[in-house]
Design a protein around this motif. Structure first.
Motif, PDB file in Angstrom:
ATOM      1  N   ARG A   1       0.850  -1.201   0.000  1.00 35.38           N
ATOM      2  CA  ARG A   1       0.000   0.000   0.000  1.00 35.38           C
ATOM      3  C   ARG A   1       0.886   1.253   0.000  1.00 35.38           C
ATOM      4  O   ARG A   1       2.019   1.217   0.477  1.00 35.38           O
ATOM      5  CB  ARG A   1      -0.869   0.025   1.249  1.00 35.38           C
ATOM      6  N   PRO A   2       0.334   2.374  -0.463  1.00 32.03           N
ATOM      7  CA  PRO A   2       1.085   3.632  -0.330  1.00 32.03           C
ATOM      8  C   PRO A   2       1.381   3.897   1.154  1.00 32.03           C
ATOM      9  O   PRO A   2       0.571   3.552   2.028  1.00 32.03           O
ATOM     10  CB  PRO A   2       0.130   4.685  -0.886  1.00 32.03           C
ATOM     11  N   LEU A   3       2.526   4.488   1.417  1.00 37.07           N
ATOM     12  CA  LEU A   3       2.961   4.698   2.801  1.00 37.07           C
ATOM     13  C   LEU A   3       1.919   5.428   3.639  1.00 37.07           C
ATOM     14  O   LEU A   3       1.666   5.054   4.784  1.00 37.07           O
ATOM     15  CB  LEU A   3       4.290   5.447   2.835  1.00 37.07           C
ATOM     16  N   ASP A   4       1.264   6.423   3.073  1.00 36.06           N
ATOM     17  CA  ASP A   4       0.283   7.188   3.853  1.00 36.06           C
ATOM     18  C   ASP A   4      -0.996   6.399   4.118  1.00 36.06           C
ATOM     19  O   ASP A   4      -1.817   6.804   4.946  1.00 36.06           O
ATOM     20  CB  ASP A   4      -0.027   8.532   3.197  1.00 36.06           C
ATOM     21  N   ALA A   5      -1.157   5.247   3.479  1.00 40.45           N
ATOM     22  CA  ALA A   5      -2.330   4.398   3.713  1.00 40.45           C
ATOM     23  C   ALA A   5      -2.009   3.236   4.647  1.00 40.45           C
ATOM     24  O   ALA A   5      -2.895   2.451   4.995  1.00 40.45           O
ATOM     25  CB  ALA A   5      -2.865   3.863   2.383  1.00 40.45           C
ATOM     26  N   GLN A   6      -0.760   3.123   5.060  1.00 39.72           N
ATOM     27  CA  GLN A   6      -0.363   2.027   5.949  1.00 39.72           C
ATOM     28  C   GLN A   6      -0.646   2.379   7.405  1.00 39.72           C
ATOM     29  O   GLN A   6      -0.458   3.517   7.816  1.00 39.72           O
ATOM     30  CB  GLN A   6       1.127   1.723   5.785  1.00 39.72           C
ATOM     31  N   ARG A   7      -1.079   1.375   8.162  1.00 41.03           N
ATOM     32  CA  ARG A   7      -1.310   1.565   9.591  1.00 41.03           C
ATOM     33  C   ARG A   7       0.020   1.639  10.336  1.00 41.03           C
ATOM     34  O   ARG A   7       0.245   2.509  11.167  1.00 41.03           O
ATOM     35  CB  ARG A   7      -2.160   0.411  10.136  1.00 41.03           C
ATOM     36  N   LEU A   8       0.895   0.699  10.076  1.00 44.18           N
ATOM     37  CA  LEU A   8       2.258   0.694  10.613  1.00 44.18           C
ATOM     38  C   LEU A   8       3.183   0.675   9.413  1.00 44.18           C
ATOM     39  O   LEU A   8       3.079  -0.210   8.573  1.00 44.18           O
ATOM     40  CB  LEU A   8       2.512  -0.559  11.468  1.00 44.18           C
ATOM     41  N   GLY A   9       4.081   1.627   9.308  1.00 51.20           N
ATOM     42  CA  GLY A   9       4.940   1.709   8.127  1.00 51.20           C
ATOM     43  C   GLY A   9       5.745   0.443   7.895  1.00 51.20           C
ATOM     44  O   GLY A   9       6.375  -0.072   8.815  1.00 51.20           O
ATOM     45  N   VAL A  10       5.703  -0.042   6.673  1.00 51.50           N
ATOM     46  CA  VAL A  10       6.485  -1.203   6.271  1.00 51.50           C
ATOM     47  C   VAL A  10       7.480  -0.712   5.226  1.00 51.50           C
ATOM     48  O   VAL A  10       7.080  -0.203   4.179  1.00 51.50           O
ATOM     49  CB  VAL A  10       5.591  -2.320   5.686  1.00 51.50           C
ATOM     50  N   SER A  11       8.757  -0.872   5.506  1.00 51.55           N
ATOM     51  CA  SER A  11       9.776  -0.402   4.567  1.00 51.55           C
ATOM     52  C   SER A  11       9.914  -1.387   3.412  1.00 51.55           C
ATOM     53  O   SER A  11       9.570  -2.568   3.542  1.00 51.55           O
ATOM     54  CB  SER A  11      11.117  -0.252   5.281  1.00 51.55           C
ATOM     55  N   PRO A  12      10.443  -0.919   2.292  1.00 49.68           N
ATOM     56  CA  PRO A  12      10.702  -1.838   1.179  1.00 49.68           C
ATOM     57  C   PRO A  12      11.620  -2.994   1.587  1.00 49.68           C
ATOM     58  O   PRO A  12      11.445  -4.126   1.138  1.00 49.68           O
ATOM     59  CB  PRO A  12      11.366  -0.941   0.126  1.00 49.68           C
ATOM     60  N   GLN A  13      12.600  -2.710   2.449  1.00 52.06           N
ATOM     61  CA  GLN A  13      13.487  -3.771   2.929  1.00 52.06           C
ATOM     62  C   GLN A  13      12.697  -4.822   3.697  1.00 52.06           C
ATOM     63  O   GLN A  13      12.922  -6.017   3.532  1.00 52.06           O
ATOM     64  CB  GLN A  13      14.580  -3.174   3.816  1.00 52.06           C
ATOM     65  N   GLN A  14      11.756  -4.388   4.531  1.00 53.88           N
ATOM     66  CA  GLN A  14      10.947  -5.346   5.285  1.00 53.88           C
ATOM     67  C   GLN A  14      10.076  -6.180   4.356  1.00 53.88           C
ATOM     68  O   GLN A  14       9.891  -7.370   4.592  1.00 53.88           O
ATOM     69  CB  GLN A  14      10.094  -4.612   6.322  1.00 53.88           C
TER      70      GLN A  14
END
Length: 182
Positions: A161-174
């Motif tokens: 999801r777009p970062l601003d739509a994420q509940r907890l930020g998930v990085s590309p590395q994750q």
């Protein structure tokens, strides 16, 4: 903040490098800590202890010592640097302690530590990834495998999801690490 993001979430370290070029490590505790984070990112540990000494008794110093020990697979050093944790500690510190405990083959204690983070912050991407890694290091039950797969799939979905739509930020590395975990 840029150096922290580079180390913990695989973000581009160049913004941190650019900012730190004009800020000597001895300028402040924050500057010394930022330089130490960047040293870990770059794997240039020659000045690492001096940078930590410049930071003094800041709580982040123990965390950085633990991170360096984790990277070097010096599990007892990492456990000692992190010390005992409780629910008021930062989730990242508790997750790193779980990794160190798992490295010492204290699987049950490691799982308790990381599961306490997941209980407090359901869906925490780093905690889910580390829990999966800990489970994979042993002989997980069928239920544990199913639970881990479901949680990892949710991390990947959230990271899409777009970062601003994420509940907890998930990085590309994750997201990448989660995909490898499947």
């Amino acid at each position: 903040a840029h150096a922290l993001m580079a180390l913990e979430f695989g973000e581009d370290p160049d913004p941190a490098r650019a900012l730190l070029r004009s800020l000597p490590a001895r300028a402040s505790v924050d500057a010394a800590v930022a330089h130490a984070y960047l040293a870990l990112v770059d794997g240039t540990l020659t000045d690492f202890d001096a940078l930590l000494a410049a930071a003094g008794r800041d709580p982040v110093v123990d965390y950085l010592r633990a991170r360096a020990a984790l990277d070097a697979e010096q599990w007892p050093v990492a456990v000692t640097a992190l010390g005992p944790t409780n629910a008021t500690e930062s989730p990242l510190k508790r997750i790193r302690r779980a990794q160190a405990l798992a490295g010492q083959r204290e699987r049950d204690a490691a799982l308790r530590e990381v599961e306490s983070v997941i209980s407090a912050l359901p869906g925490h991407p780093e905690a889910i990834i580390v829990r999966t890694q800990i489970l994979a290091s042993g002989t997980p039950t069928g239920n544990e495998i199913a639970s881990a797969r479901s949680a990892i799939a949710a991390v990947i979905e959230e990271g899409g999801r777009p970062l601003d739509a994420q509940r907890l930020g998930v990085s590309p590395q994750q997201v990448t690490v989660a995909k490898l975990a499947l």
